[in-house]
Design a protein around this motif. Structure first.
Motif, short mmCIF file in Angstrom:
data_model
loop_
_atom_site.label_atom_id
_atom_site.label_comp_id
_atom_site.label_asym_id
_atom_site.label_seq_id
_atom_site.Cartn_x
_atom_site.Cartn_y
_atom_site.Cartn_z
N LEU A 138 9.39 4.00 6.82
CA LEU A 138 9.49 4.00 8.28
C LEU A 138 8.42 4.93 8.89
CD1 LEU A 138 11.11 3.03 10.76
CD2 LEU A 138 12.47 5.12 10.53
N ASN A 139 8.13 6.05 8.22
CA ASN A 139 7.17 6.98 8.84
C ASN A 139 5.71 6.54 8.67
OD1 ASN A 139 6.44 7.83 6.28
ND2 ASN A 139 7.39 9.85 6.44
N ASN A 140 5.52 5.34 8.17
CA ASN A 140 4.17 4.77 8.16
C ASN A 140 3.97 3.76 9.29
OD1 ASN A 140 3.15 6.36 6.11
ND2 ASN A 140 3.88 5.00 4.50
N VAL A 141 4.85 3.80 10.27
CA VAL A 141 4.66 3.02 11.51
C VAL A 141 4.59 4.01 12.67
CG1 VAL A 141 5.63 1.29 13.10
CG2 VAL A 141 6.13 1.16 10.67
N ILE A 162 0.16 2.49 9.61
CA ILE A 162 -0.80 3.47 9.05
C ILE A 162 -0.58 3.60 7.53
CG2 ILE A 162 -1.09 4.76 11.19
CD1 ILE A 162 0.91 6.85 9.96
N ASP A 163 -1.29 4.54 6.94
CA ASP A 163 -1.17 4.85 5.50
C ASP A 163 -1.54 3.63 4.65
OD1 ASP A 163 -0.71 6.12 3.16
OD2 ASP A 163 1.30 6.83 3.66
N LEU A 164 -2.80 3.29 4.71
CA LEU A 164 -3.26 2.02 4.14
C LEU A 164 -3.79 2.13 2.70
CD1 LEU A 164 -5.10 0.74 7.36
CD2 LEU A 164 -2.72 0.41 6.68
MG MG Z 1 2.63 8.15 4.90
#
Ligand code: MG
Ligand code: ADP
Ligand code: GN1
Length: 363
Positions: free
Chosen positions: A218-221, A234-236
């Motif tokens: 979830l914390n990669n949106v 993010i975090d690609l």
């Molecule tokens: Mg991340």
């Protein structure tokens, strides 16, 4: 060189606006070192994300950056013309030599992103509409990358979601027991062993290879602060060939439980059905057009499997002496493993109902 001067020196290698006025560690990622860098330019402040790639985890950082460069350029082209398009893709800031990344004198690879202003991340979903938004954002991401021209993206971590291989690595860590911790994790080891039979199910299902994110926490949106929209993925680092269900499964893991990934009060860990329903609706709103029936049928199962997979990775890291995930306290990886296994149990109890829901919502 001190750590701080290393960061400043790396920042100086990118085409940032104005002068760097400060930086601070940023975010809650388990892998890379992330800094928020502030520059003063034209009387105002401009912010950037500067990251040092973890080269113990990513053995070929240049490959990571080549993938990210291709993916972000493609996403930028796909979103050009949409409202707010510059905030919908994490855009790389070129280094002074024009490349998309910088390698410092110690061999560390750095990159800089434009900071997406007016957006935030969450460790746990605050509402069903947030769950809907996150799942929609990742579904949209997969849909946009379906048209990425060849060649195939590089596998930055081979076999990343190969659960049987993850299980074999766990078995090795149990046998080696280098820190004499196996005795402290007996119930977790037993739990893992009881679940070995599920590990190969996605790989055996003959599902189509797609371009997937592979780390859909979830914390990669990034969510728009004003509208709540899941505005930017993010975090690609791990965007590479994979199965759509790796992404959906990891969303179930990080979005349906109200408890943090490292919560010690296991009574708080549960798969909340309304969150799952919102996620399925959000994901299908973007992905239904390309998902096969076989993929749709395995949506609920993927949540169980990827939660189990991440659980055994935490357990293996605990047994091996905490060499992979960043840790912030003694026993952190074992705590993380316990929450994952608790969530697997919760999903198991509701799996039939989850499957019925998916069936009713899918095409
Ligand atoms: Mg991340
Ligand atoms: P890690 O791989 O270690 O998880 P991330 O790439 O996810 O690192 O970045 C860590 C955190 O930094 C994110 O959770 C997010 O809060 C923030 N972040 C990363 N990129 C951006 C960006 N372009 N704009 C705003 N915030 C960002
Ligand atoms: C790591 O980088 P971050 O914190 O978003 C890990 C994921 C795990 C996750 C568990 C490259 O993700 O695979 O699911 O921690 N990333 C890598 O929280 O191993």
């Amino acid at each position: 060189m001190s750590a701080a001067s290393g960061v400043l020196q790396a920042a100086g290698q990118f085409q940032l606006q104005g002068q760097v006025s400060g930086f601070e560690p940023y975010g809650n990622g388990h892998i890379n070192d992330t800094y928020l860098v502030t520059c003063s330019a034209n009387g105002g402040a401009v912010r950037y994300i500067l990251q040092r790639i973890n080269r113990h985890v990513f053995r070929n950082p240049a490959a990571v950056m080549q993938n990210i460069e291709r993916v972000t350029l493609h996403l930028a082209a796909m979103t050009a013309g949409e409202s707010d398009s510059a905030r919908r893709v994490p855009l790389l800031i070129p280094a002074r030599d024009g490349r998309a990344w910088h390698v410092d004198g110690e061999g560390e690879t750095w990159r800089a992103y434009r900071f997406v202003d007016g957006a935030c991340t969450y460790e746990t979903a605050q509402s069903t509409s947030q769950a809907f938004q996150a799942a929609r954002a990742f579904g949209h991401f997969q849909q946009q990358l379906a048209s990425l021209p060849p060649p195939r993206l590089i596998e930055t971590i081979p076999f990343f979601h190969d659960t049987p291989k993850r299980f074999a690595a766990l078995r090795q860590a149990i046998d080696a027991d280098v820190c004499n911790r196996a005795a402290l994790a007996r119930p977790e080891i037993d739990f893992a062993q009881r679940h070995e039979s599920i590990t190969a199910a996605l790989l055996d299902a003959n599902l189509p290879e797609r371009i997937t994110h592979n780390d859909t926490k979830l914390n990669n949106v990034l969510f728009d602060e004003a509208t709540g929209e899941g505005i930017c993925v993010i975090d690609l680092d791990t965007v590479m060939p994979g199965l759509a269900l790796y992404d959906f499964g990891d969303m179930v893991r990080t979005t349906t439980s109200p408890a943090a990934e490292d919560e010690r009060d296991l009574g708080k860990v549960a798969m909340q059905f309304p969150m799952f329903e919102a996620m399925v609706r959000g994901y299908l709103s973007a992905a239904a057009e390309f998902l096969s029936e076989a993929e749709q049928n395995l949506l609920a199962f993927s949540g169980k499997l990827i939660t189990f997979e991440v659980g055994i990775r935490f357990l293996a890291d605990y047994l091996a002496g905490d060499t992979y995930f960043k840790m912030h306290r003694e026993g952190h990886n074992l705590d993380r493993c316990r929450t994952q296994f608790k969530l697997v149990e919760s999903i198991e109890r509701q799996e039939e109902e989850m499957n019925r829901l998916v069936e009713s919502l899918a095409r």
